[in-house]
Design a protein around this motif. Sequence first.
Motif, PDB file in Angstrom:
ATOM      1  N   ALA A   5      23.171 118.099 -74.562  1.00  0.00           N
ATOM      2  CA  ALA A   5      23.982 119.034 -75.346  1.00  0.00           C
ATOM      3  C   ALA A   5      23.428 120.450 -75.235  1.00  0.00           C
ATOM      4  O   ALA A   5      24.193 121.422 -75.154  1.00  0.00           O
ATOM      5  CB  ALA A   5      24.024 118.587 -76.806  1.00  0.00           C
ATOM      6  N   LEU A   6      22.108 120.585 -75.241  1.00  0.00           N
ATOM      7  CA  LEU A   6      21.494 121.901 -75.093  1.00  0.00           C
ATOM      8  C   LEU A   6      21.841 122.503 -73.735  1.00  0.00           C
ATOM      9  O   LEU A   6      22.219 123.675 -73.642  1.00  0.00           O
ATOM     10  CB  LEU A   6      19.976 121.787 -75.245  1.00  0.00           C
ATOM     11  CG  LEU A   6      19.165 123.060 -74.991  1.00  0.00           C
ATOM     12  CD1 LEU A   6      19.511 124.141 -75.997  1.00  0.00           C
ATOM     13  CD2 LEU A   6      17.669 122.749 -75.025  1.00  0.00           C
ATOM     14  N   ALA A   7      21.731 121.704 -72.678  1.00  0.00           N
ATOM     15  CA  ALA A   7      22.061 122.190 -71.337  1.00  0.00           C
ATOM     16  C   ALA A   7      23.517 122.625 -71.250  1.00  0.00           C
ATOM     17  O   ALA A   7      23.835 123.664 -70.664  1.00  0.00           O
ATOM     18  CB  ALA A   7      21.753 121.111 -70.298  1.00  0.00           C
ATOM     19  N   ALA A   8      24.414 121.843 -71.852  1.00  0.00           N
ATOM     20  CA  ALA A   8      25.840 122.181 -71.816  1.00  0.00           C
ATOM     21  C   ALA A   8      26.113 123.468 -72.586  1.00  0.00           C
ATOM     22  O   ALA A   8      26.906 124.322 -72.137  1.00  0.00           O
ATOM     23  CB  ALA A   8      26.667 121.034 -72.391  1.00  0.00           C
ATOM     24  N   ARG A   9      25.463 123.653 -73.727  1.00  0.00           N
ATOM     25  CA  ARG A   9      25.660 124.865 -74.514  1.00  0.00           C
ATOM     26  C   ARG A   9      25.185 126.096 -73.740  1.00  0.00           C
ATOM     27  O   ARG A   9      25.860 127.119 -73.684  1.00  0.00           O
ATOM     28  CB  ARG A   9      24.908 124.765 -75.836  1.00  0.00           C
ATOM     29  CG  ARG A   9      25.094 126.001 -76.724  1.00  0.00           C
ATOM     30  CD  ARG A   9      24.172 125.990 -77.923  1.00  0.00           C
ATOM     31  NE  ARG A   9      24.349 127.194 -78.736  1.00  0.00           N
ATOM     32  CZ  ARG A   9      23.482 127.622 -79.618  1.00  0.00           C
ATOM     33  NH1 ARG A   9      22.354 126.950 -79.831  1.00  0.00           N
ATOM     34  NH2 ARG A   9      23.714 128.710 -80.315  1.00  0.00           N
ATOM     35  N   LEU A  10      24.026 125.983 -73.135  1.00  0.00           N
ATOM     36  CA  LEU A  10      23.488 127.109 -72.379  1.00  0.00           C
ATOM     37  C   LEU A  10      24.328 127.397 -71.143  1.00  0.00           C
ATOM     38  O   LEU A  10      24.666 128.561 -70.864  1.00  0.00           O
ATOM     39  CB  LEU A  10      22.042 126.818 -71.978  1.00  0.00           C
ATOM     40  CG  LEU A  10      21.027 126.745 -73.119  1.00  0.00           C
ATOM     41  CD1 LEU A  10      19.703 126.184 -72.614  1.00  0.00           C
ATOM     42  CD2 LEU A  10      20.813 128.109 -73.757  1.00  0.00           C
ATOM     43  N   ALA A  53      11.305 118.235 -79.587  1.00  0.00           N
ATOM     44  CA  ALA A  53      11.812 117.433 -80.703  1.00  0.00           C
ATOM     45  C   ALA A  53      12.077 118.292 -81.929  1.00  0.00           C
ATOM     46  O   ALA A  53      13.020 118.053 -82.686  1.00  0.00           O
ATOM     47  CB  ALA A  53      10.810 116.328 -81.032  1.00  0.00           C
ATOM     48  N   GLU A  54      11.254 119.318 -82.132  1.00  0.00           N
ATOM     49  CA  GLU A  54      11.413 120.195 -83.287  1.00  0.00           C
ATOM     50  C   GLU A  54      12.384 121.342 -83.039  1.00  0.00           C
ATOM     51  O   GLU A  54      12.625 122.172 -83.916  1.00  0.00           O
ATOM     52  CB  GLU A  54      10.051 120.772 -83.697  1.00  0.00           C
ATOM     53  CG  GLU A  54       9.404 121.686 -82.665  1.00  0.00           C
ATOM     54  CD  GLU A  54       8.597 120.939 -81.615  1.00  0.00           C
ATOM     55  OE1 GLU A  54       7.754 121.604 -80.971  1.00  0.00           O
ATOM     56  OE2 GLU A  54       8.791 119.720 -81.444  1.00  0.00           O
ATOM     57  N   GLY A  55      12.969 121.405 -81.844  1.00  0.00           N
ATOM     58  CA  GLY A  55      13.908 122.469 -81.500  1.00  0.00           C
ATOM     59  C   GLY A  55      13.507 123.139 -80.203  1.00  0.00           C
ATOM     60  O   GLY A  55      12.327 123.182 -79.846  1.00  0.00           O
ATOM     61  N   ALA A  56      14.485 123.678 -79.488  1.00  0.00           N
ATOM     62  CA  ALA A  56      14.226 124.294 -78.190  1.00  0.00           C
ATOM     63  C   ALA A  56      13.364 125.543 -78.349  1.00  0.00           C
ATOM     64  O   ALA A  56      13.397 126.228 -79.379  1.00  0.00           O
ATOM     65  CB  ALA A  56      15.540 124.654 -77.505  1.00  0.00           C
ATOM     66  N   SER A  57      12.592 125.832 -77.299  1.00  0.00           N
ATOM     67  CA  SER A  57      11.767 127.033 -77.292  1.00  0.00           C
ATOM     68  C   SER A  57      11.934 127.738 -75.952  1.00  0.00           C
ATOM     69  O   SER A  57      12.468 127.186 -74.989  1.00  0.00           O
ATOM     70  CB  SER A  57      10.295 126.685 -77.532  1.00  0.00           C
ATOM     71  OG  SER A  57       9.811 125.843 -76.497  1.00  0.00           O
TER      72      SER A  57
END
Length: 208
Positions: A5-10, A53-57
């Motif tokens: 999901a992160l990759a798709a959003r970016l 795990a705690e959020g993207a950086s």
Amino acid sequence: MNTEALAARLRGALHPLDVPPAGDPWNLFELDGLLSPGEPQAAAVLVGVIPRAEGASVLLTRRNEALRNHGGQVSFPGGRVEPGDTSPLHAALREAAEEVGLEAAQAQALGYLDPLLTITGFRVQPALVLLAPSFVPRPDPSEVAEVFEVPLDLLLDPDQLERITLHFGGRARHVFQYRYQPQRIWGVTASILFNLRERLAPAPHGRT
């Protein structure tokens, strides 16, 4: 948010990898009257996002104090585009390998942010990649004094960004700066992160 999901959003906020943006740098108006004559030199930087795990950086470096250009400043891995580079992405990955030991297999390229111009005469093309959480930086001490991460959510928070005034070329100039002690994230690096924030912001008619 999981890695997919992160990759798709970016990816949805970026220019595609097969068509690097060719227009004017987005900050050209800010440097009117401050640039030397002649064509800017091509450069590329790697904007590395790490799913945690705690959020993207976001991966950042602090340059060696002894470097002639921007010594001691916070920056992305990157540098000039060399004749052997096949694309800005290739240049960014090559520089990241040299500066922080990144291997190509540890980076999933997603796309490009908008190009920007520096007051020192470089047209910088940021390439955004998703880095493997297992990546352990191996900084080259001749170039990099420190490698650190900043939470992506902090960088996307408008309350963490400010504009400061500098005087250059006989007039006031406004530059971006993030509040993230003890590091000072400002100038070109902050502008690239601002561009990422703007492109990730919801847009009613999509993005180009």
